[in-house]
Design an enzyme around this catalytic site. Structure first.
Site, PDB file in Angstrom:
ATOM      1  N   GLY A 125       2.743   5.642  -3.749  1.00  0.00           N
ATOM      2  CA  GLY A 125       3.750   6.434  -4.438  1.00  0.00           C
ATOM      3  C   GLY A 125       3.719   6.195  -5.939  1.00  0.00           C
ATOM      4  O   GLY A 125       3.856   7.131  -6.740  1.00  0.00           O
ATOM      5  N   VAL A 183       0.829  -1.204   0.000  1.00  0.00           N
ATOM      6  CA  VAL A 183       0.000   0.000   0.000  1.00  0.00           C
ATOM      7  C   VAL A 183       0.864   1.255   0.000  1.00  0.00           C
ATOM      8  O   VAL A 183       0.594   2.201  -0.743  1.00  0.00           O
ATOM      9  CB  VAL A 183      -0.966  -0.020   1.202  1.00  0.00           C
ATOM     10  CG1 VAL A 183      -1.742   1.292   1.292  1.00  0.00           C
ATOM     11  CG2 VAL A 183      -1.935  -1.192   1.075  1.00  0.00           C
ATOM     12  N   ASP A 184       1.909   1.279   0.804  1.00  0.00           N
ATOM     13  CA  ASP A 184       2.799   2.445   0.842  1.00  0.00           C
ATOM     14  C   ASP A 184       3.478   2.652  -0.509  1.00  0.00           C
ATOM     15  O   ASP A 184       3.457   3.757  -1.075  1.00  0.00           O
ATOM     16  CB  ASP A 184       3.857   2.267   1.936  1.00  0.00           C
ATOM     17  CG  ASP A 184       3.234   2.181   3.318  1.00  0.00           C
ATOM     18  OD1 ASP A 184       2.338   2.986   3.606  1.00  0.00           O
ATOM     19  OD2 ASP A 184       3.629   1.313   4.100  1.00  0.00           O
ATOM     20  N   GLN A 185       4.093   1.595  -1.015  1.00  0.00           N
ATOM     21  CA  GLN A 185       4.806   1.718  -2.286  1.00  0.00           C
ATOM     22  C   GLN A 185       3.831   1.956  -3.440  1.00  0.00           C
ATOM     23  O   GLN A 185       4.125   2.713  -4.372  1.00  0.00           O
ATOM     24  CB  GLN A 185       5.632   0.466  -2.539  1.00  0.00           C
ATOM     25  CG  GLN A 185       6.742   0.270  -1.506  1.00  0.00           C
ATOM     26  CD  GLN A 185       7.534  -1.000  -1.741  1.00  0.00           C
ATOM     27  OE1 GLN A 185       8.060  -1.231  -2.821  1.00  0.00           O
ATOM     28  NE2 GLN A 185       7.617  -1.841  -0.717  1.00  0.00           N
ATOM     29  N   GLY A 186       2.685   1.305  -3.372  1.00  0.00           N
ATOM     30  CA  GLY A 186       1.695   1.474  -4.431  1.00  0.00           C
ATOM     31  C   GLY A 186       1.144   2.882  -4.492  1.00  0.00           C
ATOM     32  O   GLY A 186       0.890   3.414  -5.584  1.00  0.00           O
TER      33      GLY A 186
END
Length: 237
Positions: A40, A35-38
């Site tokens: 971004g 979720v964090d990387q997605g």
């Protein structure tokens, strides 16, 4: 647009968690921070689209995304399944809800994932396993039938796979053209020839550290890491 606090975000995370792991066991967190990387990633995609539109029309745009939307955005198939059937998707481990067999099986020396996504691949698989009669069994004669009888089919395959060596099975499946791969630990991944061939691990300038680079090539070259992180106070001014 958003309730204060962490509740809405954690509710979105729980949607992913509710479909991850094995039924009958406690919920499992997805390993990477998807979720964090997605979020971004979606922000960058939105920015690039806005830049293209600015170049085309001269109009700017406010690009907006959120962790919540990203979490929900990873669940299109599960949500569509629920809306179409009224059935809440459960946790099915390493399986694919619409294909059977598609699962990790345990052999001597480790686990391997087998994905026989159509009748031709399933017939080849039965040949490798020494059970060609399964391809003629009404319970397994089509993918819908195999999905319906996946518990029985997976148990039969596991019984055949279990006594054999993982690498021997992988070699036989590759020769037969059946999609299969080992489940590798992280150290095994870093030792894999494909990992080395891609050159994705990069040296950090001014450091003896190495980090994973961008999963992109431009004109055949991966962008190099420009610098390491600053030391404490290095860029305070």
């Amino acid at each position: 647009r958003m309730q204060p606090g962490y509740v809405p975000l954690m509710q979105a995370f729980s949607g992913i968690t509710s479909t991850t792991g094995n039924e009958g066991h406690e919920p499992v967190r997805v390993g990477p921070s998807l979720v964090d990387q997605g979020s971004g990633m979606w922000a960058v995609i939105g920015i690039m689209a806005a830049l293209i539109e600015r170049g085309r029309s001269g109009q700017g745009a406010t690009v907006d995304t959120s962790l919540y939307e990203t979490a929900v955005g990873w669940l299109p198939a599960q949500i569509a399944t629920y809306l179409a059937s009224g059935k809440v998707p459960g946790r099915i481990g390493t399986e694919n809800a619409g294909i059977a067999p598609y699962k990790a099986f345990q052999a001597q020396g480790g686990w391997l994932v087998i994905a026989a996504g159509n009748n031709g691949l399933f017939t080849r698989l039965t040949g490798v396993l020494g059970r060609p009669e399964w391809a003629q069994d009404p319970r397994f004669a089509s993918n819908p039938a195999r999905v319906e009888n996946r518990v029985v089919l997976n148990a039969l395959i596991q019984d055949v796979i279990a006594p054999g060596d993982r690498d021997d099975w992988l070699a036989a499946l590759e020769q037969a053209g059946v999609p299969a791969a080992p489940v590798l630990a992280l150290d095994e991944t870093l030792a894999d020839p494909q990992f080395a061939a891609l050159g994705i691990l990069q040296e950090v300038p001014g450091s003896d550290s190495r980090l994973v680079g961008l999963p992109l090539h431009f004109d055949g070259a991966r962008p190099a890491l420009r610098s390491g992180p600053p030391a404490v106070g290095d860029r305070t001014d």
